[in-house]
Design a protein around this motif. Structure first.
Motif, PDB file in Angstrom:
ATOM      1  N   THR A 121     -66.083  22.666  36.282  1.00 17.16           N
ATOM      2  CA  THR A 121     -65.523  23.029  37.585  1.00 17.16           C
ATOM      3  C   THR A 121     -64.023  23.233  37.458  1.00 17.16           C
ATOM      4  O   THR A 121     -63.377  22.657  36.586  1.00 17.16           O
ATOM      5  CB  THR A 121     -65.797  21.943  38.647  1.00 17.16           C
ATOM      6  N   PHE A 122     -63.494  24.055  38.331  1.00 24.05           N
ATOM      7  CA  PHE A 122     -62.061  24.297  38.364  1.00 24.05           C
ATOM      8  C   PHE A 122     -61.442  23.379  39.403  1.00 24.05           C
ATOM      9  O   PHE A 122     -61.856  23.342  40.548  1.00 24.05           O
ATOM     10  CB  PHE A 122     -61.771  25.760  38.718  1.00 24.05           C
ATOM     11  N   LEU A 123     -60.444  22.600  38.988  1.00 23.23           N
ATOM     12  CA  LEU A 123     -59.732  21.683  39.883  1.00 23.23           C
ATOM     13  C   LEU A 123     -58.304  22.185  40.044  1.00 23.23           C
ATOM     14  O   LEU A 123     -57.571  22.248  39.082  1.00 23.23           O
ATOM     15  CB  LEU A 123     -59.702  20.269  39.290  1.00 23.23           C
ATOM     16  N   LEU A 124     -57.904  22.545  41.210  1.00 21.99           N
ATOM     17  CA  LEU A 124     -56.558  23.013  41.546  1.00 21.99           C
ATOM     18  C   LEU A 124     -55.847  23.787  40.444  1.00 21.99           C
ATOM     19  O   LEU A 124     -55.619  24.965  40.569  1.00 21.99           O
ATOM     20  CB  LEU A 124     -55.695  21.854  42.032  1.00 21.99           C
ATOM     21  N   GLU A 125     -55.467  23.111  39.351  1.00 20.26           N
ATOM     22  CA  GLU A 125     -54.702  23.781  38.296  1.00 20.26           C
ATOM     23  C   GLU A 125     -55.305  23.635  36.904  1.00 20.26           C
ATOM     24  O   GLU A 125     -54.698  24.043  35.919  1.00 20.26           O
ATOM     25  CB  GLU A 125     -53.273  23.230  38.284  1.00 20.26           C
ATOM     26  N   SER A 126     -56.472  23.034  36.816  1.00 25.90           N
ATOM     27  CA  SER A 126     -57.084  22.842  35.503  1.00 25.90           C
ATOM     28  C   SER A 126     -58.602  22.815  35.636  1.00 25.90           C
ATOM     29  O   SER A 126     -59.140  22.820  36.741  1.00 25.90           O
ATOM     30  CB  SER A 126     -56.588  21.537  34.879  1.00 25.90           C
ATOM     31  N   TYR A 127     -59.264  22.751  34.502  1.00 26.64           N
ATOM     32  CA  TYR A 127     -60.715  22.677  34.483  1.00 26.64           C
ATOM     33  C   TYR A 127     -61.159  21.263  34.171  1.00 26.64           C
ATOM     34  O   TYR A 127     -60.490  20.523  33.450  1.00 26.64           O
ATOM     35  CB  TYR A 127     -61.295  23.616  33.422  1.00 26.64           C
ATOM     36  N   GLU A 128     -62.323  20.895  34.710  1.00 23.52           N
ATOM     37  CA  GLU A 128     -62.996  19.657  34.339  1.00 23.52           C
ATOM     38  C   GLU A 128     -64.218  20.121  33.540  1.00 23.52           C
ATOM     39  O   GLU A 128     -65.150  20.700  34.102  1.00 23.52           O
ATOM     40  CB  GLU A 128     -63.407  18.889  35.591  1.00 23.52           C
ATOM     41  N   TYR A 129     -64.167  19.901  32.219  1.00 22.72           N
ATOM     42  CA  TYR A 129     -65.195  20.420  31.329  1.00 22.72           C
ATOM     43  C   TYR A 129     -66.407  19.502  31.327  1.00 22.72           C
ATOM     44  O   TYR A 129     -66.301  18.309  30.996  1.00 22.72           O
ATOM     45  CB  TYR A 129     -64.643  20.589  29.914  1.00 22.72           C
ATOM     46  N   LYS A 130     -67.572  20.072  31.690  1.00 21.88           N
ATOM     47  CA  LYS A 130     -68.809  19.289  31.813  1.00 21.88           C
ATOM     48  C   LYS A 130     -69.991  20.111  31.343  1.00 21.88           C
ATOM     49  O   LYS A 130     -70.036  21.321  31.540  1.00 21.88           O
ATOM     50  CB  LYS A 130     -69.072  18.885  33.264  1.00 21.88           C
ATOM     51  N   GLN A 131     -70.936  19.422  30.745  1.00 26.72           N
ATOM     52  CA  GLN A 131     -72.242  19.983  30.397  1.00 26.72           C
ATOM     53  C   GLN A 131     -73.270  18.951  30.844  1.00 26.72           C
ATOM     54  O   GLN A 131     -73.005  17.741  30.797  1.00 26.72           O
ATOM     55  CB  GLN A 131     -72.367  20.200  28.889  1.00 26.72           C
ATOM     56  N   GLY A 132     -74.437  19.399  31.259  1.00 30.61           N
ATOM     57  CA  GLY A 132     -75.413  18.425  31.722  1.00 30.61           C
ATOM     58  C   GLY A 132     -76.845  18.914  31.644  1.00 30.61           C
ATOM     59  O   GLY A 132     -77.113  20.088  31.383  1.00 30.61           O
ATOM     60  N   PHE A 133     -77.749  17.992  31.887  1.00 29.99           N
ATOM     61  CA  PHE A 133     -79.180  18.281  31.884  1.00 29.99           C
ATOM     62  C   PHE A 133     -79.901  17.192  32.662  1.00 29.99           C
ATOM     63  O   PHE A 133     -79.350  16.128  32.929  1.00 29.99           O
ATOM     64  CB  PHE A 133     -79.733  18.378  30.456  1.00 29.99           C
ATOM     65  N   ASP A 134     -81.138  17.494  33.046  1.00 29.59           N
ATOM     66  CA  ASP A 134     -81.963  16.534  33.766  1.00 29.59           C
ATOM     67  C   ASP A 134     -83.089  16.051  32.862  1.00 29.59           C
ATOM     68  O   ASP A 134     -83.540  16.776  31.969  1.00 29.59           O
ATOM     69  CB  ASP A 134     -82.567  17.167  35.025  1.00 29.59           C
TER      70      ASP A 134
END
Length: 156
Positions: A121-134
């Motif tokens: 996700t993009f947060l104001l001025e940077s990215y929050e890098y995430k990968q996921g699965f169920d």
């Protein structure tokens, strides 16, 4: 110990990768780390539940055994997209193969492990890098209650 706690502790032991429970007010650890959330805590399983009567120490008990499914969602946070992807692959493999025997010993059956997906996700001025699965698991619950012996009803 809850299913989530059991899984978290064993993943840490086997992979040295920290996974924390989702929706907590505790402080966020340093990257990389994972988050686990139970998104569907009770999905009725197909088939018939089992009820039996058992005698223990001259007392009768009605025992019920039922199975249900749960869906767990795992999200891996890291410094960049590639690191998040690699850590997610490690945990994904744990559910598919490396942790399977441990989980079965705990009465947890892995029904399916979903695809790893980008959750950055993009947060104001940077990215929050995430990968996921169920992950969908099957659990069994047993409970019982004492019942009256038919021989003792009505003075028989």
């Amino acid at each position: 110990m809850s299913v989530v706690e059991t899984i978290r502790k064993q993943i840490l032991k086997d992979t040295q990768f920290l996974i924390i429970p989702a929706n907590t007010t505790k402080s966020i650890p340093n990257l990389p780390y994972g988050v686990i959330n139970v998104t569907s805590p009770f999905i009725k399983d197909r088939g018939q539940d089992i009820e039996t009567v058992e005698e223990v120490d001259s007392k009768l008990y009605l025992k019920r055994t039922e199975t249900h499914k749960e869906t767990l969602s795992l999200t891996i946070f890291a410094e960049d997209e590639e690191a998040a992807r690699e850590h997610a692959k490690t945990i994904h493999k744990w559910f598919i193969f490396f942790g399977r025997t441990f989980l079965q010993d705990q009465g947890i059956v892995v029904i399916g492990v979903g695809n790893i997906e980008a959750r950055t996700t993009f947060l104001l001025e940077s990215y929050e890098y995430k990968q996921g699965f169920d992950v969908q698991i099957r659990l069994s619950d047993e409970y019982q209650q004492e019942i009256e012996n038919i021989d003792s009803i009505g003075g028989i």
